[in-house]
Design an enzyme around this catalytic site. Structure first.
Site, PDB file in Angstrom:
ATOM      1  N   TYR A  62       0.538  -1.058   0.137  1.00  9.17           N
ATOM      2  CA  TYR A  62       0.180   0.071  -0.023  1.00  9.17           C
ATOM      3  C   TYR A  62       0.732   1.524   0.134  1.00  9.17           C
ATOM      4  O   TYR A  62       1.807   1.351   0.901  1.00  9.17           O
ATOM      5  CB  TYR A  62      -0.709   0.311   1.033  1.00  9.17           C
ATOM      6  CG  TYR A  62      -1.824   1.186   1.218  1.00  9.17           C
ATOM      7  CD1 TYR A  62      -3.004   1.681   0.310  1.00  9.17           C
ATOM      8  CD2 TYR A  62      -1.743   2.059   2.292  1.00  9.17           C
ATOM      9  CE1 TYR A  62      -3.335   2.474   0.551  1.00  9.17           C
ATOM     10  CE2 TYR A  62      -1.807   3.866   1.994  1.00  9.17           C
ATOM     11  CZ  TYR A  62      -3.082   4.029   1.362  1.00  9.17           C
ATOM     12  OH  TYR A  62      -3.976   5.253   1.206  1.00  9.17           O
ATOM     13  N   GLY A  69       3.811   6.953  -7.470  1.00 12.18           N
ATOM     14  CA  GLY A  69       4.696   7.279  -7.938  1.00 12.18           C
ATOM     15  C   GLY A  69       5.834   7.724  -7.776  1.00 12.18           C
ATOM     16  O   GLY A  69       6.664   8.154  -8.852  1.00 12.18           O
ATOM     17  N   GLY A  71       7.998   5.813  -6.212  1.00 14.71           N
ATOM     18  CA  GLY A  71       8.600   4.347  -6.839  1.00 14.71           C
ATOM     19  C   GLY A  71       8.868   3.457  -5.368  1.00 14.71           C
ATOM     20  O   GLY A  71       9.724   3.209  -4.593  1.00 14.71           O
ATOM     21  N   LEU A  72       8.019   4.182  -3.915  1.00 13.34           N
ATOM     22  CA  LEU A  72       8.065   4.354  -2.586  1.00 13.34           C
ATOM     23  C   LEU A  72       7.468   2.081  -3.213  1.00 13.34           C
ATOM     24  O   LEU A  72       8.274   1.330  -2.315  1.00 13.34           O
ATOM     25  CB  LEU A  72       7.373   4.478  -1.947  1.00 13.34           C
ATOM     26  CG  LEU A  72       7.238   5.469  -1.868  1.00 13.34           C
ATOM     27  CD1 LEU A  72       6.200   6.615  -0.859  1.00 13.34           C
ATOM     28  CD2 LEU A  72       8.516   6.053  -0.827  1.00 13.34           C
ATOM     29  N   ALA A  73       6.658   1.745  -3.731  1.00 10.31           N
ATOM     30  CA  ALA A  73       6.660   0.671  -3.741  1.00 10.31           C
ATOM     31  C   ALA A  73       7.300  -0.277  -3.844  1.00 10.31           C
ATOM     32  O   ALA A  73       7.449  -1.482  -3.481  1.00 10.31           O
ATOM     33  CB  ALA A  73       5.112  -0.342  -4.965  1.00 10.31           C
ATOM     34  N   CYS A  95       0.898 -11.080  -3.486  1.00  8.90           N
ATOM     35  CA  CYS A  95       0.195  -9.385  -4.015  1.00  8.90           C
ATOM     36  C   CYS A  95       0.618  -9.081  -5.326  1.00  8.90           C
ATOM     37  O   CYS A  95       1.039  -9.364  -5.685  1.00  8.90           O
ATOM     38  CB  CYS A  95       0.911  -8.397  -2.795  1.00  8.90           C
ATOM     39  SG  CYS A  95       0.711  -7.067  -3.752  1.00  8.90           S
ATOM     40  N   SER A  96      -0.909  -8.902  -6.121  1.00  6.95           N
ATOM     41  CA  SER A  96      -0.702  -8.330  -7.220  1.00  6.95           C
ATOM     42  C   SER A  96       0.783  -7.197  -7.932  1.00  6.95           C
ATOM     43  O   SER A  96       0.618  -7.664  -8.665  1.00  6.95           O
ATOM     44  CB  SER A  96      -1.899  -8.189  -7.722  1.00  6.95           C
ATOM     45  OG  SER A  96      -2.382  -6.786  -6.959  1.00  6.95           O
ATOM     46  N   TYR A  97       0.704  -6.683  -6.841  1.00  6.89           N
ATOM     47  CA  TYR A  97       2.223  -5.797  -7.787  1.00  6.89           C
ATOM     48  C   TYR A  97       2.981  -6.464  -7.531  1.00  6.89           C
ATOM     49  O   TYR A  97       4.037  -5.998  -8.330  1.00  6.89           O
ATOM     50  CB  TYR A  97       2.018  -4.085  -6.138  1.00  6.89           C
ATOM     51  CG  TYR A  97       2.794  -4.064  -6.632  1.00  6.89           C
ATOM     52  CD1 TYR A  97       3.056  -2.333  -7.670  1.00  6.89           C
ATOM     53  CD2 TYR A  97       4.357  -3.562  -5.792  1.00  6.89           C
ATOM     54  CE1 TYR A  97       3.920  -2.375  -8.348  1.00  6.89           C
ATOM     55  CE2 TYR A  97       5.706  -3.570  -6.511  1.00  6.89           C
ATOM     56  CZ  TYR A  97       5.908  -2.137  -7.462  1.00  6.89           C
ATOM     57  OH  TYR A  97       6.232  -1.469  -7.678  1.00  6.89           O
TER      58      TYR A  97
END
Length: 120
Positions: A62, A69, A71-73, A95-97
């Site tokens: 999350y 946008g 780049g944290l994920a 997780c799909s990400y």
């Protein structure tokens, strides 16, 4: 330019073991995980043998809308995969990400992904 150095510095990601998360210092962006035992096939002495291993099941990533946008994920994923690698864990990308975005962009981490052995 003002703020360029700040934008270039990677965010500090910390592991919150109690809550099972890797998170930004402000706790607003996070990757949630669960540790579980899985059985893998390992080759020892030329023979395949079942072996228990700890898996990090990455279940949710999350990032708040206002921080998307940046780049944290991706930084959260790198921290989690690095931790798994250093601790001889394998990863389950629930997780799909993680499965659909991070791993295709970063295929070097695929070696850590749990591949469930199908028994006939």
């Amino acid at each position: 330019m003002v703020g360029t150095a700040e934008a270039a510095a990677p965010p500090a990601i910390v592991r919150n073991e109690k809550d099972g998360r890797f998170e930004t210092e402000d706790k607003q962006a996070f990757l949630q995980y669960h540790l579980r035992d899985v059985t893998v096939l390992a080759v020892e002495g030329g023979q395949a043998k079942e072996k228990k291993k700890t898996a990090m099941d990455m279940v949710h990533t999350y990032v708040p809308r206002r921080k998307r946008g940046l780049g944290l994920a991706g930084h959260l994923c790198v921290a989690a995969f690095t931790h798994a690698q250093r601790n001889s864990m394998i990863v389950i990308p629930t997780c799909s990400y993680v499965s659909d975005t991070f791993l295709p962009r970063n295929p070097l981490w695929n070696s850590l992904v749990y591949k469930e052995e199908r028994k006939s």
